[in-house]
Design an enzyme around this catalytic site. Structure first.
Site, mmCIF file in Angstrom:
data_model
loop_
_atom_site.group_PDB
_atom_site.id
_atom_site.type_symbol
_atom_site.label_atom_id
_atom_site.label_comp_id
_atom_site.label_asym_id
_atom_site.label_seq_id
_atom_site.Cartn_x
_atom_site.Cartn_y
_atom_site.Cartn_z
ATOM 1 N N LYS A 164 17.296 69.745 67.257
ATOM 2 C CA LYS A 164 16.383 68.464 67.004
ATOM 3 C C LYS A 164 15.059 68.918 66.263
ATOM 4 O O LYS A 164 14.832 70.081 66.318
ATOM 5 C CB LYS A 164 16.014 67.727 68.286
ATOM 6 C CG LYS A 164 17.427 66.762 68.509
ATOM 7 C CD LYS A 164 17.149 65.997 69.816
ATOM 8 C CE LYS A 164 18.458 64.923 69.903
ATOM 9 N NZ LYS A 164 18.493 64.335 71.228
ATOM 10 N N ARG A 195 23.542 68.942 76.423
ATOM 11 C CA ARG A 195 24.712 68.652 75.186
ATOM 12 C C ARG A 195 24.160 69.413 73.896
ATOM 13 O O ARG A 195 22.960 69.228 73.436
ATOM 14 C CB ARG A 195 24.403 67.056 74.801
ATOM 15 C CG ARG A 195 24.994 66.502 73.842
ATOM 16 C CD ARG A 195 24.652 64.928 73.494
ATOM 17 N NE ARG A 195 25.297 64.401 72.471
ATOM 18 C CZ ARG A 195 25.040 64.572 71.163
ATOM 19 N NH1 ARG A 195 24.036 65.198 70.818
ATOM 20 N NH2 ARG A 195 25.813 63.975 70.375
HETATM 21 N N1 PMM Z 1 21.339 63.007 70.942
HETATM 22 C C1 PMM Z 1 21.860 62.542 69.814
HETATM 23 C C2 PMM Z 1 23.201 61.638 69.915
HETATM 24 N N2 PMM Z 1 23.721 61.409 71.156
HETATM 25 N N3 PMM Z 1 23.306 61.749 73.573
HETATM 26 C C3 PMM Z 1 22.596 61.928 74.663
HETATM 27 N N4 PMM Z 1 23.034 61.709 76.106
HETATM 28 N N5 PMM Z 1 21.649 62.705 74.558
HETATM 29 C C4 PMM Z 1 20.877 63.064 73.397
HETATM 30 O O1 PMM Z 1 19.804 63.599 73.317
HETATM 31 C C5 PMM Z 1 21.769 62.445 72.166
HETATM 32 C C6 PMM Z 1 22.759 61.830 72.450
HETATM 33 C C7 PMM Z 1 21.380 62.993 68.606
HETATM 34 O O2 PMM Z 1 21.810 64.259 68.169
HETATM 35 P P1 PMM Z 1 23.032 64.491 67.046
HETATM 36 O O3 PMM Z 1 23.228 63.135 66.006
HETATM 37 O O4 PMM Z 1 23.091 65.664 66.464
HETATM 38 O O5 PMM Z 1 24.220 64.422 67.815
#
Ligand code: PMM
Length: 282
Positions: free
Chosen positions: A223, A259
């Site tokens: 991030k 994650r």
């Molecule tokens: N961040 C993203 C997408 N899904 N789900 C959870 N539970 N927590 C998060 O911090 C989260 C998520 C955004 O990141 P990405 O687009 O790189 O997957």
């Protein structure tokens, strides 16, 4: 002995931390957009993440990067269902990253065991019922609005306490519709309506969120707030080292899971923590 803060959790044994590997079946995610956009390569990537040590694979069909616009419901379904089926058929544990009740239901029918809803039920009022009726585990992430406007919603006096209170209200709302509280996992929602330092304040006070007594998932991977610590020319992939450090520190703060996109780095970092905790290698 130092004073214990209320809600402070013991470190979680490194081997018990759930590593959720990310597969974004999207053309536009900031972290890995376009790389796994067809079902075959997405399934192959999920298999690879498990071979690298992921406990489960988080499959998403809609980018939530800042400023992103929504995908059509049918397109989201078209993206995620074949991938979920392809992974669960091989015995791989899957979560579905969706804000839509209909997608969550189709995903559970295709074998997903966790609904990962970044809106904690706020984006689709049918979501709580799907979580209740399917009995799937449910990740409730802190969220204040869709990606096209979330950067304007990052106003807090005390970010850790406000995230806790807003998530606590979501838990009450979910339980009122019949979701089993024991099936809920909380997520502070790093980067979602949070500015750089607010993410660090949340991470440094995970004990405040832990005070609600539910498992915690941390999603820091790649991030912006990690990128802000690196030289301006650093690539997104260079955020994997700070991500792995956050994984270890999350485990030390009692997190249930992390994650991540780069499973190798987080798994190696957690192995170091495991050796540190046990006095044994692996
Ligand atoms: N961040 C993203 C997408 N899904 N789900 C959870 N539970 N927590 C998060 O911090 C989260 C998520 C955004 O990141 P990405 O687009 O790189 O997957």
């Amino acid at each position: 002995m130092g004073e214990q803060r209320p809600g402070l959790r013991a470190a979680r044994p490194a081997a018990a931390v759930q590593v959720m590997g990310v597969v974004n079946v999207t053309p536009d995610s900031f972290s890995d957009g376009g790389r796994w956009f067809d079902a075959e390569s997405a399934i192959a990537h999920g298999i690879e993440l498990v071979a690298q040590g992921a406990d489960l694979v988080d499959v998403g069909g809609e980018s939530t990067r800042p400023g992103a616009s929504r995908v059509e419901p049918d397109e989201e379904l078209r993206r995620v269902v074949p991938v979920i089926r392809g992974l669960t058929e091989r015995g791989i544990r899957v979560s579905v990253d969706t804000m839509r009740a209909a997608t969550a239901l189709a995903a559970v029918e295709a074998g997903a065991e966790i609904i990962n809803d970044v809106s904690a039920g706020l984006a689709d009022e049918g979501m709580a019922r799907v979580a209740a009726e399917t009995g799937a585990r449910y990740v409730a992430m802190h969220w204040r609005g869709h990606s096209d406007r979330m950067d304007s919603l990052a106003e807090y006096d005390d970010v850790a306490a406000e995230v806790r209170d807003e998530l606590s209200a979501r838990v009450d709302a979910l339980v009122a519709v019949g979701v089993d509280a024991d099936r809920i996992i909380l997520d502070p929602g790093l980067g979602f309506a949070k500015r750089g330092e607010q993410n660090w304040q949340l991470l440094g006070r995970l004990d405040v969120l832990a005070g609600l007594g539910l498992p915690i998932l941390v999603g820091a991977s790649r991030k912006r707030f990690l990128g802000a610590m690196l030289p301006a020319e650093a690539s997104v992939v260079e955020r994997d080292l700070p991500t792995a450090v956050v994984s270890v520190l999350s485990a030390q703060s009692g997190a249930w899971g992390v994650r991540v996109h780069d499973v190798v780095g987080t798994r190696r970092a957690l192995d170091v923590l495991g050796a540190w905790q046990s006095g044994r290698r692996g």
